[in-house]
Design a protein around this motif. Structure first.
Motif, PDB file in Angstrom:
ATOM      1  N   MET A  14     -12.036   6.633   5.445  1.00  0.00           N
ATOM      2  CA  MET A  14     -13.046   6.791   4.395  1.00  0.00           C
ATOM      3  C   MET A  14     -13.386   8.264   4.182  1.00  0.00           C
ATOM      4  O   MET A  14     -13.500   8.737   3.040  1.00  0.00           O
ATOM      5  CB  MET A  14     -14.307   6.001   4.769  1.00  0.00           C
ATOM      6  N   ILE A  15     -13.523   8.999   5.285  1.00  0.00           N
ATOM      7  CA  ILE A  15     -13.820  10.441   5.191  1.00  0.00           C
ATOM      8  C   ILE A  15     -12.680  11.170   4.484  1.00  0.00           C
ATOM      9  O   ILE A  15     -12.900  11.958   3.557  1.00  0.00           O
ATOM     10  CB  ILE A  15     -14.051  11.026   6.604  1.00  0.00           C
ATOM     11  N   THR A  16     -11.447  10.904   4.921  1.00  0.00           N
ATOM     12  CA  THR A  16     -10.278  11.565   4.330  1.00  0.00           C
ATOM     13  C   THR A  16     -10.108  11.180   2.871  1.00  0.00           C
ATOM     14  O   THR A  16      -9.744  12.012   2.034  1.00  0.00           O
ATOM     15  CB  THR A  16      -9.012  11.192   5.131  1.00  0.00           C
ATOM     16  N   VAL A  69       0.837  -1.207   0.000  1.00  0.00           N
ATOM     17  CA  VAL A  69       0.000   0.000   0.000  1.00  0.00           C
ATOM     18  C   VAL A  69       0.868   1.253   0.000  1.00  0.00           C
ATOM     19  O   VAL A  69       0.614   2.195  -0.745  1.00  0.00           O
ATOM     20  CB  VAL A  69      -0.963  -0.017   1.210  1.00  0.00           C
ATOM     21  N   ARG A  70       1.925   1.260   0.822  1.00  0.00           N
ATOM     22  CA  ARG A  70       2.811   2.428   0.891  1.00  0.00           C
ATOM     23  C   ARG A  70       3.524   2.681  -0.428  1.00  0.00           C
ATOM     24  O   ARG A  70       3.878   3.816  -0.734  1.00  0.00           O
ATOM     25  CB  ARG A  70       3.831   2.248   2.006  1.00  0.00           C
ATOM     26  N   ARG A  71       3.754   1.609  -1.182  1.00  0.00           N
ATOM     27  CA  ARG A  71       4.415   1.779  -2.479  1.00  0.00           C
ATOM     28  C   ARG A  71       3.400   1.890  -3.611  1.00  0.00           C
ATOM     29  O   ARG A  71       3.751   1.814  -4.779  1.00  0.00           O
ATOM     30  CB  ARG A  71       5.378   0.605  -2.704  1.00  0.00           C
ATOM     31  N   GLU A  72       2.138   2.034  -3.229  1.00  0.00           N
ATOM     32  CA  GLU A  72       1.024   2.274  -4.165  1.00  0.00           C
ATOM     33  C   GLU A  72       0.905   1.178  -5.221  1.00  0.00           C
ATOM     34  O   GLU A  72       0.571   1.435  -6.374  1.00  0.00           O
ATOM     35  CB  GLU A  72       1.147   3.665  -4.815  1.00  0.00           C
ATOM     36  N   ASP A  73       1.194  -0.056  -4.795  1.00  0.00           N
ATOM     37  CA  ASP A  73       1.003  -1.221  -5.672  1.00  0.00           C
ATOM     38  C   ASP A  73      -0.303  -1.891  -5.254  1.00  0.00           C
ATOM     39  O   ASP A  73      -0.322  -2.872  -4.512  1.00  0.00           O
ATOM     40  CB  ASP A  73       2.194  -2.173  -5.527  1.00  0.00           C
ATOM     41  N   LEU A  74      -1.395  -1.337  -5.762  1.00  0.00           N
ATOM     42  CA  LEU A  74      -2.719  -1.789  -5.317  1.00  0.00           C
ATOM     43  C   LEU A  74      -3.003  -3.225  -5.762  1.00  0.00           C
ATOM     44  O   LEU A  74      -3.635  -3.994  -5.024  1.00  0.00           O
ATOM     45  CB  LEU A  74      -3.794  -0.846  -5.864  1.00  0.00           C
ATOM     46  N   CYS A  91      -6.826   1.788  -1.497  1.00  0.00           N
ATOM     47  CA  CYS A  91      -7.786   2.092  -2.576  1.00  0.00           C
ATOM     48  C   CYS A  91      -7.996   3.596  -2.722  1.00  0.00           C
ATOM     49  O   CYS A  91      -8.050   4.111  -3.843  1.00  0.00           O
ATOM     50  CB  CYS A  91      -9.112   1.401  -2.308  1.00  0.00           C
ATOM     51  N   THR A  92      -8.121   4.318  -1.605  1.00  0.00           N
ATOM     52  CA  THR A  92      -8.341   5.768  -1.699  1.00  0.00           C
ATOM     53  C   THR A  92      -7.109   6.464  -2.262  1.00  0.00           C
ATOM     54  O   THR A  92      -7.228   7.415  -3.028  1.00  0.00           O
ATOM     55  CB  THR A  92      -8.702   6.381  -0.332  1.00  0.00           C
ATOM     56  N   LYS A  93      -5.903   5.973  -1.907  1.00  0.00           N
ATOM     57  CA  LYS A  93      -4.676   6.562  -2.457  1.00  0.00           C
ATOM     58  C   LYS A  93      -4.615   6.408  -3.969  1.00  0.00           C
ATOM     59  O   LYS A  93      -4.086   7.262  -4.669  1.00  0.00           O
ATOM     60  CB  LYS A  93      -3.440   5.885  -1.837  1.00  0.00           C
ATOM     61  N   GLN A 127      -9.380   4.793  -6.206  1.00  0.00           N
ATOM     62  CA  GLN A 127     -10.416   3.774  -6.425  1.00  0.00           C
ATOM     63  C   GLN A 127     -11.475   3.891  -5.325  1.00  0.00           C
ATOM     64  O   GLN A 127     -11.579   3.036  -4.434  1.00  0.00           O
ATOM     65  CB  GLN A 127      -9.761   2.389  -6.407  1.00  0.00           C
ATOM     66  N   LEU A 128     -12.281   4.943  -5.411  1.00  0.00           N
ATOM     67  CA  LEU A 128     -13.213   5.240  -4.326  1.00  0.00           C
ATOM     68  C   LEU A 128     -14.360   4.237  -4.239  1.00  0.00           C
ATOM     69  O   LEU A 128     -14.824   3.919  -3.140  1.00  0.00           O
ATOM     70  CB  LEU A 128     -13.758   6.654  -4.483  1.00  0.00           C
ATOM     71  N   ALA A 129     -14.811   3.739  -5.379  1.00  0.00           N
ATOM     72  CA  ALA A 129     -15.902   2.757  -5.358  1.00  0.00           C
ATOM     73  C   ALA A 129     -15.446   1.472  -4.668  1.00  0.00           C
ATOM     74  O   ALA A 129     -16.177   0.889  -3.858  1.00  0.00           O
ATOM     75  CB  ALA A 129     -16.373   2.458  -6.783  1.00  0.00           C
ATOM     76  N   LEU A 130     -14.213   1.052  -4.965  1.00  0.00           N
ATOM     77  CA  LEU A 130     -13.667  -0.142  -4.324  1.00  0.00           C
ATOM     78  C   LEU A 130     -13.444   0.102  -2.833  1.00  0.00           C
ATOM     79  O   LEU A 130     -13.729  -0.762  -1.999  1.00  0.00           O
ATOM     80  CB  LEU A 130     -12.348  -0.529  -5.011  1.00  0.00           C
TER      81      LEU A 130
END
Length: 545
Positions: free
Chosen positions: A273-275, A216-221, A246-248, A251-254
C-alpha cells in the motif's frame, strides 16, 4: 551404556521443547549422560535449532557426533535450507559425498533441489537431477515435485513440463508447482496456466493465488478481480496480490478499499500500500499509511523504507528528509543498495547535495540507479560540471548509462552552458549506447541549443520530437528567443505553444515582451489585446518566504 529408556525420555522432552532456555537445559542433561554423540538425539536437537537457536549451535551439535548417519546429514542440510543458507547446504552435501560412503536418498534430494531453485542455479540443479536418475529416486513424488519447482524457478519451463508429464502420479503440489511457473513467467500466455488450472481435480488457496498472480502480472485487472471474487478461500497473499494489481493499474481508491477490508495484514501488505501510493504520486497518503503501520507495531524492512524515502523525496521537505534518515538509523534498517539510492535521491531532491555525495561514496557497489540519481540531483541544483564528472566516472567504472542517466546529464549540460559537451553526449547516446531519444532528451538538447543562441537548430530539433514538440521544450526555446531578441522564431514558436497550451498566460506575456524588446510595439499591444479578448489574467507573483 545407552538405555532405550533414556533415549525415549530425552526424545519426549525434545518434542515438548518450545524455548531456547528449555533446549539448553535438555542439551546439558544429554551431555551429562554422554548421549550427545547419539545420531537420533542429535537430529532432534538440529531440528529444534533452526527455530529456537542459531546455525552455529547446529554446527556444534553436528560436530559432537563422531560418525553422523544419513539422517543427521539430512537434518543438517535441511536446517541450512530452512535458514536460507543455500550455498552452505550444497557444500555440506558435497562434503558428505566426498568424505563418507553415505549416499543421498529421497529425503536428501528435495532439500538440495530447493537450494538450487533459491540460488537460481540451473547447472547445479541439472547435476543433482542426473544423480537422482542414477540412484533411482526419480519416481518418488516429493523428489519429482522438487524437480518441477527447481526447473520452473530457474526459468526452464520446458524441463519443468517434461518432469510433470513423466510423473506416473501427481498430487496438488505437482500441479501448483507448474501452475505457479506458468503464472509467473510473462513469456507464456496466461491461457497455459488457465488450462492447467481447469484440469486440476483438487485446488487449494495456493492454486487460486497462482492464477490470480498470473492475471495481475499481465496487468489484466478485470480478470484478476473476477478470480478474486470466485475464490472459495482467501489468505493474506490473496488480498495482497489483488492490492498490488490495483496499484499497478493506478486504481488507488480500489486498492485502499481492499487494504481496509483485509482480515489480516502482514509486512508485505503494508509495504504494498505504501509503495503503491509512492509510485502513483500520492506521497502524503503513503506516509500516513506508514505511520499507521508503525503504530500497529509492524517493523518495516528495506522495501518498506524505500517507498517511504521515495515519498519524502517527492514532498521535497528538508525536515522530512532529516526525520526519515534518523528513523532508518535509529531502527537499524539494513542499508542495501536500494535504501542507499533512495536516500541519495531524497537528499539530492531536497537540496542537500553534500549528503547525497556522502551516501554515494559510502556505497560498496554503485549501479546505474545510484549514478543516475546523483547526476540528476547535481544537475537540478546547478552543479552541471560536477554532474558531468560523475557521468565520466560512471563510464570509467564500466556502469552503462540508461535513458534516465542521459536525461540527467543532458539537463546538467543545459543548465551549466556546456554546449559542446551536451551535443557530444547526445551523439554518444545514440551512436554508442544505441538509446532511442525520447521527448525529454530532445527537450534537453533544444534547451542546450537555445541557450547557445542556435535558435534555428533548436527549433528544427523541436519539430522532429517523437509525437511532436512538447510545451516544455517550446517554452524553453521561447525564453531563449527573448534572451537573443529573435522575434521571428519567437512568433512561430509562440503559435505552436498557443495550440498546445491555449490557457497559459505566460506564453502570451513572453511573446509580448519579446515584441517590445525588439521595438515591435504594435505587435506587443496586439498580443495583450488578444489576452483581454480571451479574458486571460496574468497570474500574480507570490513567494513562499
Amino acid at each position: 551404556m545407552v538405555t532405550p529408556h533414556a533415549l525415549n525420555a530425552f526424545s519426549s522432552l525434545l518434542k515438548r521443547c518450545t524455548s531456547l532456555s528449555h533446549l539448553n537445559q535438555i542439551h546439558a542433561a544429554i551431555f551429562r549422560t554422554q548421549l550427545h554423540s547419539n545420531n537420533s538425539l542429535a537430529a532432534k536437537l538440529l531440528s529444534l535449532s533452526s527455530s529456537l537457536s542459531t546455525i552455529q549451535y547446529a554446527h556444534l551439535v553436528f560436530h559432537c557426533v563422531p560418525h553422523p548417519n544419513l539422517s543427521l546429514w539430512n537434518e543438517l542440510i535441511k536446517t541450512h535450507v530452512k535458514n536460507s543458507l543455500h550455498t552452505q547446504a550444497l557444500s555440506f552435501y558435497a562434503a558428505m559425498t566426498a568424505t563418507t560412503p553415505l549416499k543421498p536418498n529421497n529425503f536428501t534430494f528435495p532439500f538440495l533441489l530447493n537450494s538450487c531453485a533459491a540460488l537460481l542455479s540451473l547447472p547445479r540443479g541439472s547435476e543433482i537431477h542426473g544423480r537422482i536418475v542414477k540412484t533411482g529416486f526419480s519416481l518418488y513424488l516429493p523428489v519429482k515435485n522438487a524437480l518441477i519447482d527447481m526447473y520452473a524457478k530457474c526459468g526452464n519451463l520446458l524441463f519443468a513440463r517434461l518432469a510433470f508429464d513423466e510423473m506416473p502420479q501427481r498430487d496438488i503440489v505437482s500441479f501448483n508447482a507448474l501452475l505457479s511457473a506458468y503464472a509467473r513467467n510473462p513469456e507464456y500466455e496466461i491461457s497455459e496456466a488457465c488450462l492447467l488450472f481447469d484440469k486440476m481435480a483438487e485446488r487449494n488457496v495456493i492454486s487460486w493465488n497462482s492464477i490470480l498472480m498470473g492475471f495481475v502480472r499481465r496487468e489484466d485487472l478485470e480478470k484478476a478481480r473476477k478470480v478474486f471474487a470466485e475464490m472459495p478461500e482467501r489468505n493474506v497473499v490473496s488480498w495482497t496480490t489483488m492490492l498490488v494489481g490495483c496499484t499497478k493499474a493506478g486504481q488507488l481508491a480500489l486498492a485502499r478499499s481492499i487494504f481496509e477490508e483485509m482480515p489480516e495484514r502482514n509486512l508485505v501488505s503494508w509495504t504494498a500500500m505504501i509503495t503503491g501510493y509512492a509510485q502513483n504520486g500520492e506521497p502524503s497518503k503513503a506516509l500516513a499509511i506508514f505511520r499507521r503501520m508503525v503504530a500497529s507495531r509492524i517493523r518495516p524492512d528495506e522495501v518498506t523504507m524505500t517507498g517511504v524515502i521515495s515519498s519524502c523525496a517527492q514532498l521535497g521537505g528538508s525536515e522530512l528528509a532529516i526525520w526519515v534518515s534518523s528513523y532508518v538509523e535509529d531502527n537499524a534498517i539494513p542499508l542495501n543498495s536500494h535504501v542507499l539510492t533512495a536516500l541519495l535521491d531524497m537528499h539530492a531532491k531536497c537540496g542537500n547535495v553534500d549528503k547525497a555525495c556522502e551516501l554515494f561514496d559510502r556505497m560498496d557497489q554503485r549501479d546505474v540507479y545510484s549514478y543516475s540519481a546523483l547526476i540528476a540531483g547535481l544537475a537540478s541544483h546547478g552543479y552541471g560540471k560536477e554532474a558531468l564528472t560523475v557521468f565520466q566516472r560512471m563510464e570509467r567504472e564500466g556502469v552503462e548509462p540508461d535513458d534516465v542517466t542521459f536525461v540527467g546529464v543532458l539537463n546538467a549540460c543545459s543548465h551549466a552552458g556546456l554546449i559542446d559537451e551536451g551535443l557530444q553526449l547526445w551523439d554518444r547516446m545514440i551512436e554508442i549506447y544505441k538509446i532511442a531519444p525520447c521527448a525529454d532528451h530532445y527537450a534537453c538538447v533544444v534547451d542546450i541549443l537555445g541557450r547557445a543562441g542556435r535558435l534555428e537548430e533548436a527549433h528544427s530539433m523541436a519539430k522532429v520530437m517523437p509525437n511532436g514538440p512538447h510545451a516544455g521544450a517550446l517554452g524553453a526555446l521561447l525564453a531563449s528567443c527573448k534572451t537573443y531578441s529573435n522575434s521571428q522564431i519567437a512568433e512561430v514558436v509562440a503559435q505552436e505553444l498557443f495550440e498546445l497550451e491555449p490557457d497559459n498566460t505566460g506564453n502570451y506575456i513572453l511573446l509580448s515582451s519579446i515584441y517590445a524588446s525588439s521595438g515591435r510595439w504594435c505587435d506587443a499591444e496586439r498580443v495583450r489585446l488578444a489576452m483581454k479578448e480571451r479574458r486571460m489574467m496574468k497570474t500574480p507573483g507570490c513567494s513562499w518566504i
